[in-house]
Design an enzyme around this catalytic site. Structure first.
Site, PDB file in Angstrom:
ATOM      1  CG  HIS A 196     -11.193 102.287  -2.355  1.00  0.00           C
ATOM      2  ND1 HIS A 196     -11.954 103.013  -3.246  1.00  0.00           N
ATOM      3  CD2 HIS A 196     -11.783 102.415  -1.144  1.00  0.00           C
ATOM      4  CE1 HIS A 196     -12.982 103.547  -2.592  1.00  0.00           C
ATOM      5  NE2 HIS A 196     -12.906 103.206  -1.323  1.00  0.00           N
ATOM      6  CE  LYS A 223       3.985 122.769 -18.957  1.00  0.00           C
ATOM      7  NZ  LYS A 223       3.928 122.355 -20.349  1.00  0.00           N
ATOM      8  CD  GLU A 246     -10.909 103.369  -6.372  1.00  0.00           C
ATOM      9  OE1 GLU A 246     -11.079 102.182  -6.067  1.00  0.00           O
ATOM     10  OE2 GLU A 246     -11.126 104.305  -5.594  1.00  0.00           O
ATOM     11  CE1 TYR A 263       0.643 118.401 -25.592  1.00  0.00           C
ATOM     12  CE2 TYR A 263       0.367 118.889 -27.923  1.00  0.00           C
ATOM     13  CZ  TYR A 263       0.540 117.977 -26.900  1.00  0.00           C
ATOM     14  OH  TYR A 263       0.629 116.648 -27.185  1.00  0.00           O
ATOM     15  CB  CYS A 295       8.540 120.933 -20.453  1.00  0.00           C
ATOM     16  SG  CYS A 295       9.268 120.596 -22.027  1.00  0.00           S
ATOM     17  CB  CYS A 336      12.401 121.003 -22.668  1.00  0.00           C
ATOM     18  SG  CYS A 336      11.562 120.123 -21.354  1.00  0.00           S
ATOM     19  CD  GLU A 356       0.729 122.725 -21.346  1.00  0.00           C
ATOM     20  OE1 GLU A 356       0.760 121.496 -21.315  1.00  0.00           O
ATOM     21  OE2 GLU A 356       1.746 123.406 -21.574  1.00  0.00           O
TER      22      GLU A 356
HETATM   23  P1  NDP Z   1      -0.131 123.157 -31.138  1.00  0.00           P
HETATM   24  O1  NDP Z   1       0.306 122.480 -32.369  1.00  0.00           O
HETATM   25  O2  NDP Z   1      -0.427 122.379 -29.929  1.00  0.00           O
HETATM   26  O3  NDP Z   1      -1.435 124.001 -31.455  1.00  0.00           O
HETATM   27  C1  NDP Z   1      -1.425 125.019 -32.417  1.00  0.00           C
HETATM   28  C2  NDP Z   1      -2.770 125.694 -32.389  1.00  0.00           C
HETATM   29  O4  NDP Z   1      -2.722 126.858 -33.191  1.00  0.00           O
HETATM   30  C3  NDP Z   1      -3.867 124.821 -32.954  1.00  0.00           C
HETATM   31  O5  NDP Z   1      -5.040 125.072 -32.232  1.00  0.00           O
HETATM   32  C4  NDP Z   1      -3.969 125.297 -34.389  1.00  0.00           C
HETATM   33  O6  NDP Z   1      -5.242 125.144 -34.933  1.00  0.00           O
HETATM   34  C5  NDP Z   1      -3.678 126.763 -34.227  1.00  0.00           C
HETATM   35  N1  NDP Z   1      -3.108 127.359 -35.441  1.00  0.00           N
HETATM   36  C6  NDP Z   1      -2.143 126.831 -36.210  1.00  0.00           C
HETATM   37  N2  NDP Z   1      -1.836 127.691 -37.212  1.00  0.00           N
HETATM   38  C7  NDP Z   1      -2.637 128.753 -37.064  1.00  0.00           C
HETATM   39  C8  NDP Z   1      -2.813 129.952 -37.783  1.00  0.00           C
HETATM   40  N3  NDP Z   1      -2.100 130.231 -38.851  1.00  0.00           N
HETATM   41  N4  NDP Z   1      -3.758 130.831 -37.340  1.00  0.00           N
HETATM   42  C9  NDP Z   1      -4.477 130.566 -36.240  1.00  0.00           C
HETATM   43  N5  NDP Z   1      -4.358 129.443 -35.517  1.00  0.00           N
HETATM   44  C10 NDP Z   1      -3.449 128.549 -35.935  1.00  0.00           C
HETATM   45  O7  NDP Z   1       0.971 124.290 -30.874  1.00  0.00           O
HETATM   46  P2  NDP Z   1       1.513 125.036 -29.578  1.00  0.00           P
HETATM   47  O8  NDP Z   1       2.088 126.300 -30.078  1.00  0.00           O
HETATM   48  O9  NDP Z   1       0.483 125.087 -28.507  1.00  0.00           O
HETATM   49  O10 NDP Z   1       2.677 124.072 -29.097  1.00  0.00           O
HETATM   50  C11 NDP Z   1       3.737 123.716 -29.995  1.00  0.00           C
HETATM   51  C12 NDP Z   1       4.168 122.313 -29.756  1.00  0.00           C
HETATM   52  O11 NDP Z   1       4.933 122.253 -28.567  1.00  0.00           O
HETATM   53  C13 NDP Z   1       3.048 121.324 -29.571  1.00  0.00           C
HETATM   54  O12 NDP Z   1       2.618 120.767 -30.782  1.00  0.00           O
HETATM   55  C14 NDP Z   1       3.642 120.284 -28.653  1.00  0.00           C
HETATM   56  O13 NDP Z   1       4.183 119.262 -29.431  1.00  0.00           O
HETATM   57  C15 NDP Z   1       4.713 121.036 -27.894  1.00  0.00           C
HETATM   58  N6  NDP Z   1       4.236 121.313 -26.516  1.00  0.00           N
HETATM   59  C16 NDP Z   1       3.992 120.246 -25.703  1.00  0.00           C
HETATM   60  C17 NDP Z   1       3.548 120.454 -24.415  1.00  0.00           C
HETATM   61  C18 NDP Z   1       3.270 119.276 -23.550  1.00  0.00           C
HETATM   62  O14 NDP Z   1       3.723 118.178 -23.865  1.00  0.00           O
HETATM   63  N7  NDP Z   1       2.500 119.425 -22.462  1.00  0.00           N
HETATM   64  C19 NDP Z   1       3.327 121.797 -23.883  1.00  0.00           C
HETATM   65  C20 NDP Z   1       3.583 122.840 -24.836  1.00  0.00           C
HETATM   66  C21 NDP Z   1       4.026 122.589 -26.104  1.00  0.00           C
HETATM   67  P3  NDP Z   1      -5.632 123.896 -35.858  1.00  0.00           P
HETATM   68  O15 NDP Z   1      -5.914 122.776 -34.935  1.00  0.00           O
HETATM   69  O16 NDP Z   1      -6.817 124.409 -36.590  1.00  0.00           O
HETATM   70  O17 NDP Z   1      -4.465 123.637 -36.773  1.00  0.00           O
END
Ligand code: NDP
Length: 449
Positions: A438, A51, A443, A178, A48, A43, A182
């Site tokens: 407001h 980012k 709101e 995510y 986080c 993080c 982002e």
């Molecule tokens: P996420 O879990 O958010 O998303 C993963 C994405 O990759 C999904 O769209 C998923 O698709 C896709 N995917 C998974 N496996 C494959 C594959 N084998 N081939 C192709 N696509 C695939 O992961 P991130 O890497 O973006 O982030 C990791 C974690 O970090 C998040 O889950 C979150 O908890 C945390 N994070 C939180 C943030 C915040 O709070 N703002 C910011 C960044 C990260 P499908 O839906 O089909 O499985």
């Protein structure tokens, strides 16, 4: 005198590990912590925090573009990536120092090297030193899942993206979660031609899909490209340094940088866990009970390595609850209900509680949906058509609010206060009874129809 060198040995100085160390030490435990990379964890060092700083930098793109409408002539603004990148990294160094100070001021012994588990009460450091501890806490976090295709070594993950030499001309972002959304927003604002590649046409699966649809619509209007229902098949580096990508739908295209963001896996490999009897699930996550205890009674785990909810504030709570439970004789479990979260996309999405799909699966027809689809005042002045969307889901005859889903400027700031109301189990009536502030976007939450 304890029979062990330490009461607690923590592996991993991220959010969960540092909180657990500090609290255990404040309860009187003798604590050691090993970190193989940098104190602060994902993080603070490469997640986080940096980012969010880039998100702030990205905001200037639209603000400067629209400044003239607010009376400001800003002539020929230029973005210098290297300056922002380096300022962000300098601040990360500062934060790393603060985390280190917290540990030393609590007398936590820091080993700046890799540690592995050698027995139920034994840890082996990379230097070869063996240390004993009454309890061991695994807080090693997660690790980005790398691309699985020929030429995968040419793709970056979120670990490396903060250190780019320059803003990519053409950026391919793989994944629809995510990190993908982002960084698509960030680098689009910095001037990259961004394409999101996703294996399905569903983005941000855990979020309310009506809100996600608005993000896709707005992202397309901004100029972000989407390539759905396809995956990487092959990456070839060309003589000019560009990357030629073949997709499994038969198409191909050239990019300058590829960011793979297809999830993060628990960082448990090679830690000696299974060898001492710690059970892992098939994703590699340490299986723990509600008190964060693994199948080996002296070994506990918190945070992303347990793959429960991969969010920093959750890891911090787990670390704190563990320390209170084990070292203050105060058994505490973390409540995972109604955790607010945000996607710092452009504009951000923020959410707490159940999505419409989850709510109707749980409550059937006994739900009501309220919406506000509005154009923020700032966008009216700037001439931007972009609209925000707020959505409230209630259940039962008392209309308890069970979900709130927002997309729009500052929604990540607005949701935290509203999450208190959802967590407290308040009704739509309680929102209606609250006088609007407001003029504001927030709101809309008390004016939902
Ligand atoms: P996420 O879990 O958010 O998303 C993963 C994405 O990759 C999904 O769209 C998923 O698709 C896709 N995917 C998974 N496996 C494959 C594959 N084998 N081939 C192709 N696509 C695939 O992961 P991130 O890497 O973006 O982030 C990791 C974690 O970090 C998040 O889950 C979150 O908890 C945390 N994070 C939180 C943030 C915040 O709070 N703002 C910011 C960044 C990260 P499908 O839906 O089909 O499985």
């Amino acid at each position: 005198m304890s029979e062990y060198d330490y009461d607690l040995f923590v592996i991993g100085a991220g959010s969960g590990g540092v909180r657990a160390s500090r609290i255990a030490a404040s309860h009187g435990a003798k604590v050691a912590l090993a970190e193989e990379y940098r104190v602060g964890g994902t993080c603070v060092i490469r997640g986080c925090v940096p980012k969010k700083m880039l998100v702030y930098g990205a905001h200037f793109a639209e603000d400067l573009h629209e400044a003239a409408r607010f009376g400001w002539d800003v002539n020929d603004p230029k973005f210098v990536w290297q300056r922002l990148r380096d300022i962000v990294q300098t601040d990360i160094d500062r934060l790393e120092g603060l985390y280190g100070n917290t540990l030393s001021s609590h007398n936590v012994k820091l080993f700046e090297e890799r540690a592995t588990v050698a027995g139920p009460n034994e840890v082996k450091l990379a230097s070869g030193q063996v240390v004993t501890a009454g309890k061991i806490l695994i807080a090693t976090g997660g690790w980005p899942v790398p691309a699985q295709c020929e030429g995968a070594e040419h793709a970056l993950t979120s670990n490396e993206i903060f250190h780019l030499e320059q803003v990519p001309g053409r950026l391919l972002v793989v994944g629809g979660g995510y990190i993908a959304n982002e960084f698509a927003g960030i680098f689009h604002a910095f001037g990259s031609d961004v394409t999101i590649l996703n294996r399905s046409d569903v983005l941000l699966r855990s979020y309310d899909q009506e809100i996600v649809a608005r993000l896709v619509e707005l992202s397309k209007e901004k100029g972000i490209n989407f390539h759905f229902k396809a995956s990487l098949q092959k990456i070839e580096k060309q003589a000019d340094g560009s990357l030629h990508v073949g997709f499994n739908d038969g198409t191909n295209a050239d990019y300058d940088t590829i960011l793979v963001a297809t999830g993060r896996a628990p960082n448990s490999a090679g830690l000696g866990l299974e060898e001492v009897g710690v059970k892992l699930d098939k994703s590699g996550a340490v299986i723990v009970d509600e008190y964060n205890q693994s199948s080996v009674p002296s070994i506990y785990a918190v945070g992303d390595v347990t793959n429960r909810v991969q969010l920093t504030p959750v890891a911090i709570r787990e670390g704190h609850a563990f320390a209170d439970t084990v070292f203050d004789n105060n058994p505490r479990i973390v409540d995972y209900d109604a955790i607010p979260s945000a996607v710092f996309a452009s504009p951000p999405i923020a959410s707490v509680g159940l999505t419409e799909a989850e709510a109707s699966a749980k409550y059937g027809d006994d739900i009501k949906i309220y919406r506000s689809d509005f154009r923020p005042m700032k966008n009216v002045v700037s001439g931007r058509e972009e609209r925000g969307l707020y959505k409230m889901i209630t259940a039962g005859s008392d209309e308890k609010v069970i979900g709130l889903h927002l997309i729009g400027p500052e929604s990540s700031e607005i949701i935290q206060g509203a999450a208190v109301a959802v967590k407290a189990g308040l009704s739509k009536q309680a929102f209606d009874d609250t006088v609007a502030l407001h003029p504001s976007m927030a709101e809309e939450l008390v004016l939902l129809k």
